[in-house]
Design an enzyme around this catalytic site. Structure first.
Site, PDB file in Angstrom:
ATOM      1  N   ASP A   9       0.878  -1.164   0.000  1.00  0.00           N
ATOM      2  CA  ASP A   9       0.000   0.000   0.000  1.00  0.00           C
ATOM      3  C   ASP A   9       0.926   1.227   0.000  1.00  0.00           C
ATOM      4  O   ASP A   9       2.129   1.106   0.293  1.00  0.00           O
ATOM      5  CB  ASP A   9      -0.854  -0.042   1.281  1.00  0.00           C
ATOM      6  CG  ASP A   9      -1.645   1.230   1.491  1.00  0.00           C
ATOM      7  OD1 ASP A   9      -2.275   1.708   0.526  1.00  0.00           O
ATOM      8  OD2 ASP A   9      -1.633   1.760   2.633  1.00  0.00           O
ATOM      9  N   ASP A  11      -0.173   5.083   0.944  1.00  0.00           N
ATOM     10  CA  ASP A  11      -0.429   6.065   2.007  1.00  0.00           C
ATOM     11  C   ASP A  11      -0.354   5.406   3.379  1.00  0.00           C
ATOM     12  O   ASP A  11      -1.150   4.528   3.698  1.00  0.00           O
ATOM     13  CB  ASP A  11      -1.829   6.681   1.829  1.00  0.00           C
ATOM     14  CG  ASP A  11      -1.952   7.499   0.559  1.00  0.00           C
ATOM     15  OD1 ASP A  11      -1.050   8.295   0.268  1.00  0.00           O
ATOM     16  OD2 ASP A  11      -2.968   7.341  -0.150  1.00  0.00           O
ATOM     17  N   GLY A  46      -7.644   3.802   3.106  1.00  0.00           N
ATOM     18  CA  GLY A  46      -7.823   2.774   2.082  1.00  0.00           C
ATOM     19  C   GLY A  46      -9.087   2.934   1.256  1.00  0.00           C
ATOM     20  O   GLY A  46      -9.323   2.172   0.325  1.00  0.00           O
ATOM     21  N   ILE A  47      -9.888   3.922   1.619  1.00  0.00           N
ATOM     22  CA  ILE A  47     -11.186   4.135   0.965  1.00  0.00           C
ATOM     23  C   ILE A  47     -11.026   5.243  -0.085  1.00  0.00           C
ATOM     24  O   ILE A  47     -10.317   6.221   0.151  1.00  0.00           O
ATOM     25  CB  ILE A  47     -12.230   4.571   2.028  1.00  0.00           C
ATOM     26  CG1 ILE A  47     -12.281   3.577   3.196  1.00  0.00           C
ATOM     27  CG2 ILE A  47     -13.610   4.773   1.443  1.00  0.00           C
ATOM     28  CD1 ILE A  47     -12.768   2.212   2.854  1.00  0.00           C
ATOM     29  N   ARG A  49     -11.641   8.499  -2.639  1.00  0.00           N
ATOM     30  CA  ARG A  49     -11.982   9.893  -2.299  1.00  0.00           C
ATOM     31  C   ARG A  49     -13.495  10.080  -2.120  1.00  0.00           C
ATOM     32  O   ARG A  49     -13.952  10.635  -1.118  1.00  0.00           O
ATOM     33  CB  ARG A  49     -11.471  10.794  -3.426  1.00  0.00           C
ATOM     34  CG  ARG A  49     -11.328  12.245  -3.040  1.00  0.00           C
ATOM     35  CD  ARG A  49     -10.768  13.039  -4.215  1.00  0.00           C
ATOM     36  NE  ARG A  49      -9.492  12.513  -4.698  1.00  0.00           N
ATOM     37  CZ  ARG A  49      -8.937  12.815  -5.880  1.00  0.00           C
ATOM     38  NH1 ARG A  49      -9.559  13.646  -6.690  1.00  0.00           N
ATOM     39  NH2 ARG A  49      -7.781  12.298  -6.245  1.00  0.00           N
ATOM     40  N   SER A 118      -5.203   5.475  -4.451  1.00  0.00           N
ATOM     41  CA  SER A 118      -5.037   6.926  -4.618  1.00  0.00           C
ATOM     42  C   SER A 118      -4.727   7.294  -6.062  1.00  0.00           C
ATOM     43  O   SER A 118      -3.787   6.769  -6.656  1.00  0.00           O
ATOM     44  CB  SER A 118      -3.915   7.448  -3.729  1.00  0.00           C
ATOM     45  OG  SER A 118      -3.657   8.804  -4.060  1.00  0.00           O
ATOM     46  N   ASN A 120      -3.491   9.986  -6.764  1.00  0.00           N
ATOM     47  CA  ASN A 120      -2.267  10.790  -6.645  1.00  0.00           C
ATOM     48  C   ASN A 120      -1.010   9.935  -6.509  1.00  0.00           C
ATOM     49  O   ASN A 120       0.085  10.487  -6.339  1.00  0.00           O
ATOM     50  CB  ASN A 120      -2.373  11.721  -5.428  1.00  0.00           C
ATOM     51  CG  ASN A 120      -3.417  12.819  -5.636  1.00  0.00           C
ATOM     52  OD1 ASN A 120      -3.285  13.620  -6.547  1.00  0.00           O
ATOM     53  ND2 ASN A 120      -4.457  12.825  -4.828  1.00  0.00           N
ATOM     54  N   ASP A 172      -1.569  -0.454   6.130  1.00  0.00           N
ATOM     55  CA  ASP A 172      -1.761   0.213   7.424  1.00  0.00           C
ATOM     56  C   ASP A 172      -3.245   0.425   7.750  1.00  0.00           C
ATOM     57  O   ASP A 172      -3.563   0.982   8.798  1.00  0.00           O
ATOM     58  CB  ASP A 172      -1.070   1.598   7.435  1.00  0.00           C
ATOM     59  CG  ASP A 172      -1.806   2.584   6.556  1.00  0.00           C
ATOM     60  OD1 ASP A 172      -2.196   2.202   5.426  1.00  0.00           O
ATOM     61  OD2 ASP A 172      -2.021   3.731   6.991  1.00  0.00           O
TER      62      ASP A 172
END
Ligand code: BG6
Ligand code: MG
Length: 225
Positions: A9, A11, A46-47, A49, A118, A120, A172
């Protein structure tokens, strides 16, 4: 025996952007009269936007009163704040132990994947100088479901040409651990409050290739039987 790939993962595992997501959402939420704290933020990790926004509106009890056009405006506002905060990211913003682990995986010919929902993710990897370290990054724009659905992890496995049951995933977020477990991979959780991780470590600093190898040897045969 070693895993056929390790899938990360982004973020909160590669770098501490989980906190930057929280600060941006906290500001947007307070602008519409909703207060969110770190506890609520745990549910946003993890969800996607738009799903995060839906949960925040739910916390405020206003999900029925905010139409799609306003949701798009609020999500764009959050993303603008978040992207501005990403300017502080530098190569030394990589979390402890991660750069060393990526190097060890490459040295041991273990393919490395990224499974982040993400949009991003590419700009974050670039800011951290890590683009070259991932053999395949699953494209968040092409998946239909956020974690806890396993889709993003399965997309990373497919991109690397490996079967999920032969891989380790590192996360995380609770939603992320559930996604890894649902994909058939072995899960490594980073944090203190996660449930159902096959291995739980308090922080990324404890991660290392020897530790992952031992974990793999002790868990994998029991896991696939
Ligand atoms: C996940 C984060 O990695 O990406 C979530 O854990 C975030 O908090 C999601 O909402 C989507 O990110 P972005 O950058 O596309 O808004
Ligand atoms: Mg995360």
């Amino acid at each position: 025996m070693k895993p056929k790939a390790v899938i990360f993962d982004l973020d909160g595992v590669i770098t501490d952007t989980a906190h930057l997501h929280f600060l941006a959402w906290q500001r947007v939420a307070s602008e519409i009269g909703i207060e969110i704290d770190e506890q609520i933020n745990e549910q946003l990790k993890g969800i996607s936007r738009m799903d995060s926004l839906a949960r925040i509106l739910c916390v405020g009890g206003v999900e029925q009163h905010v139409d799609q056009q306003e949701r798009i405006r609020l999500a764009a506002r959050k993303n603008a704040l978040y992207v501005a905060s990403l300017q502080q990211l530098k190569p030394d913003s990589v979390l402890p132990g991660i750069a060393e682990l990526l190097e060890e995986l490459h040295r041991n010919n273990v393919p490395v994947g990224l499974a982040s929902v993400s949009l991003n993710a590419p700009r974050i990897l670039e800011a951290l100088g890590l683009q070259e370290q991932f053999d395949f990054c699953a494209d968040a724009s092409q998946i239909q479901h956020s974690k806890p659905h396993p889709e993003i992890f399965l997309a990373a496995c497919a991109g690397l040409g490996v079967c999920a049951v032969h891989c380790i995933g590192i996360e995380d977020a609770q939603a992320g651990i559930e996604a890894i477990n649902a994909s058939g991979m072995l899960s490594v959780g980073i944090g203190k409050q996660l449930e159902h991780a096959d291995l739980l470590l308090p922080s990324t600093g404890e991660l290392s290739w020897p530790l992952l190898q031992t974990f793999w040897l002790t868990q994998h045969s029991a896991h696939v039987v």
